[in-house]
Design an enzyme around this catalytic site. Structure first.
Site, PDB file in Angstrom:
ATOM      1  N   TYR A 144       0.864  -1.189   0.000  1.00 21.28           N
ATOM      2  CA  TYR A 144       0.000   0.000   0.000  1.00 21.28           C
ATOM      3  C   TYR A 144       0.897   1.235   0.000  1.00 21.28           C
ATOM      4  O   TYR A 144       1.719   1.405   0.900  1.00 21.28           O
ATOM      5  CB  TYR A 144      -0.918   0.001   1.229  1.00 21.28           C
ATOM      6  CG  TYR A 144      -1.844   1.194   1.253  1.00 21.28           C
ATOM      7  CD1 TYR A 144      -3.014   1.206   0.501  1.00 21.28           C
ATOM      8  CD2 TYR A 144      -1.539   2.326   2.003  1.00 21.28           C
ATOM      9  CE1 TYR A 144      -3.862   2.305   0.499  1.00 21.28           C
ATOM     10  CE2 TYR A 144      -2.383   3.424   2.008  1.00 21.28           C
ATOM     11  CZ  TYR A 144      -3.539   3.409   1.263  1.00 21.28           C
ATOM     12  OH  TYR A 144      -4.379   4.498   1.260  1.00 21.28           O
ATOM     13  N   ASP A 189       9.409   3.384   0.688  1.00 25.60           N
ATOM     14  CA  ASP A 189       8.242   4.083   1.209  1.00 25.60           C
ATOM     15  C   ASP A 189       8.283   3.937   2.729  1.00 25.60           C
ATOM     16  O   ASP A 189       7.939   2.894   3.280  1.00 25.60           O
ATOM     17  CB  ASP A 189       6.961   3.459   0.632  1.00 25.60           C
ATOM     18  CG  ASP A 189       5.703   4.124   1.161  1.00 25.60           C
ATOM     19  OD1 ASP A 189       5.785   4.831   2.183  1.00 25.60           O
ATOM     20  OD2 ASP A 189       4.636   3.912   0.552  1.00 25.60           O
ATOM     21  N   LYS A 198       2.525  11.033   7.219  1.00 27.41           N
ATOM     22  CA  LYS A 198       1.931  10.732   8.528  1.00 27.41           C
ATOM     23  C   LYS A 198       2.379  11.689   9.633  1.00 27.41           C
ATOM     24  O   LYS A 198       2.218  12.866   9.512  1.00 27.41           O
ATOM     25  CB  LYS A 198       2.227   9.282   8.908  1.00 27.41           C
ATOM     26  CG  LYS A 198       1.705   8.271   7.873  1.00 27.41           C
ATOM     27  CD  LYS A 198       0.229   8.046   7.988  1.00 27.41           C
ATOM     28  CE  LYS A 198      -0.209   6.821   7.198  1.00 27.41           C
ATOM     29  NZ  LYS A 198      -1.654   6.711   7.102  1.00 27.41           N
TER      30      LYS A 198
HETATM   31  N1  PLP Z   1       2.563   4.753   2.048  1.00 22.92           N
HETATM   32  C1  PLP Z   1       2.305   3.983   3.110  1.00 22.92           C
HETATM   33  C2  PLP Z   1       3.279   2.897   3.471  1.00 22.92           C
HETATM   34  C3  PLP Z   1       1.159   4.185   3.870  1.00 22.92           C
HETATM   35  O1  PLP Z   1       0.919   3.382   4.917  1.00 22.92           O
HETATM   36  C4  PLP Z   1       0.283   5.223   3.514  1.00 22.92           C
HETATM   37  C5  PLP Z   1      -0.937   5.463   4.287  1.00 22.92           C
HETATM   38  O2  PLP Z   1      -1.369   4.668   5.106  1.00 22.92           O
HETATM   39  C6  PLP Z   1       0.600   6.007   2.397  1.00 22.92           C
HETATM   40  C7  PLP Z   1       1.736   5.747   1.688  1.00 22.92           C
HETATM   41  C8  PLP Z   1      -0.328   7.096   1.964  1.00 22.92           C
HETATM   42  O3  PLP Z   1      -0.241   8.192   2.815  1.00 22.92           O
HETATM   43  P1  PLP Z   1      -1.453   9.237   2.847  1.00 22.92           P
HETATM   44  O4  PLP Z   1      -2.598   8.543   3.498  1.00 22.92           O
HETATM   45  O5  PLP Z   1      -0.910  10.384   3.639  1.00 22.92           O
HETATM   46  O6  PLP Z   1      -1.730   9.607   1.437  1.00 22.92           O
END
Ligand code: PLP
Length: 424
Positions: free
Chosen positions: A156, A237, A264
């Protein structure tokens, strides 16, 4: 009673105890599709509605108080009202907030990030982790003049970057190649067949939303080596995992990605995202260095997120606090697993540090394949049991401790966990 019957009873008890939340949920469905505007927040029969939050407590409009073990899916690492963040934002607001210009805090926040993350030489801000990943992929494809992106099943990376069991219709149409997570052979074969086409590998050091499935260090090191050999960029990520240490998961692993994406909690709970890494790659955004890429975003340097981020990193998130929260999470995860075993509960828990996920299978769970056949009803029962006991976690079994969660909160939670039984 059958498991289905027990779940139905738990839902009914919950609904009966939350009449006001039910009324607002009914209203919500008439104006918001599905009754909400952030899908993950929904659970059946309807979510309780928060009236007030402070420290690590949530109070709902039906008069319940919950210890918050979800921490806004990791964005709430600092708790609901950290004083240094509140003060910094209030001061910033005193100076006006829709500036349409540059200001000091964006520079200070960039400096703080570059100091913390070894591999981030230059950084840019976005409004979310999703956007940060989109921009990282944009610069990776531009830099390499290639189109293919390797990602991992069950990963994700944002609302439009979802790689679950099947292709998501909302995922953006990049030239994806989806490999199995923690499977060295699979990704090695992808590079053998298509190495010269691969612009980047986008990977979570631990699959967070996918159930806190920890990346095998040998697998992650293989990704680094494959990218090096094939001229592809490795993008970590770290939107969730950056909390693992001062320098993120990459620091603990000793692996140097070319680009890192963040989000976050880093703006103290306000909207935030960032992408950064190698200066030569990020130079594509620098016209003075011949860069031709633009990076727009009305709110990229908004004063609330920038000032909050400076306070969060400068005043709150010391190395000691990050390390203590990580250790508390490791202890909690171990204790939950022991409780399940002791009480014959056919469930397990995975994760690292302050991030963990319970699963409706005895495990072990090392990849998404191990979750096939897991019984979601067990997680639902566990969720309602914890709510009954005054502890909030995600319906999917996800826990993200904030720094406000104390040893006493953890002890209280473990008592509740230890009382969990399944009447089948
Ligand atoms: N990348 C990861 C690993 C995430 O867990 C999340 C959100 O949970 C995101 C990207 C996306 O972040 P945002 O919700 O701020 O768009």
């Amino acid at each position: 009673m059958s498991l289905d019957g027990t779940v139905a009873l738990a839902r009914r008890r919950y609904a009966d105890g939350h009449p006001r939340s039910r009324d607002v949920a009914d209203r919500a469905r008439t104006v918001l599709p599905g009754g909400n505007t952030r899908s993950v927040l929904h659970f059946d029969p309807f979510p309780f509605r928060v009236e007030r939050a402070y420290g690590c407590e949530l109070h709902d409009i039906d008069g319940h108080r919950y210890v918050d073990l979800l921490g806004n899916y990791t964005a709430g690492l600092l708790g609901h009202d950290p004083a240094p963040v509140y003060d910094a934002v209030r001061d910033a607001l005193d100076g006006g907030w829709s500036l349409g210009s540059v200001h000091n805090d964006e520079v200070r926040l960039a400096e703080l990030l570059v100091e913390r993350f070894d591999t981030i030489e230059r950084v840019r801000f976005t409004n979310s982790g999703t956007e940060a990943n989109l921009m990282a992929l944009a610069v990776a494809t531009h830099h390499t003049r290639r189109r293919k992106i390797v990602v991992f099943a069950n990963g994700y990376h944002g609302g439009v970057l979802t790689f679950g069991e099947s292709a998501s219709p909302v995922t953006v149409p990049h030239d994806w190649h989806v490999c199995r997570y923690n499977d060295v052979d699979d990704v090695t074969a992808a590079f053998r067949d298509r190495g010269t086409e691969i612009a980047a590998v986008l990977v979570e050091p631990m699959q967070g939303s996918g159930g806190c499935i920890v990346g095998d260090p040998a697998f992650l090191r293989t990704l680094r080596a494959l990218c090096d050999t094939n001229g592809s960029l490795l993008v970590f990520d770290e939107v969730m995992t950056s909390r693992f240490s001062r320098g993120g998961a990459q620091h603990l692993l000793g692996i140097r990605p070319d680009l890192t994406t963040l989000g976050k909690y880093l703006a103290g709970g306000f909207s935030f995202g960032a992408f950064g890494g190698r200066a030569d790659v990020m130079a594509h955004f620098d016209p003075a260095a011949g860069g031709v890429l633009g990076h727009a975003g009305t709110f990229n340097n908004n004063v609330v997120s920038m000032s909050a981020g400076v306070a969060a990193l400068g005043d709150v998130l010391t190395d000691d606090i990050l390390d203590a929260t990580h250790a508390r999470g490791d202890d909690l995860r171990t204790a939950i697993g022991e409780s399940f075993t002791r009480n014959g509960i056919p469930m397990c828990v995975t994760g690292a540090g302050s991030l963990m996920n319970v699963h409706g299978t005895p495990g072990p769970v090392a990849s998404a394949d191990d979750l096939v056949g897991a019984d979601d009803r067990l997680k639902e029962l566990f969720f309602f049991h914890c709510l009954d006991g005054g502890y909030y976690l995600a319906r999917r079994g996800f826990i993200a401790l904030s720094i406000e969660v104390s040893d006493a909160h953890v002890a209280g939670f473990l008592e509740v966990v230890d009382r969990f039984r399944i009447d089948d």
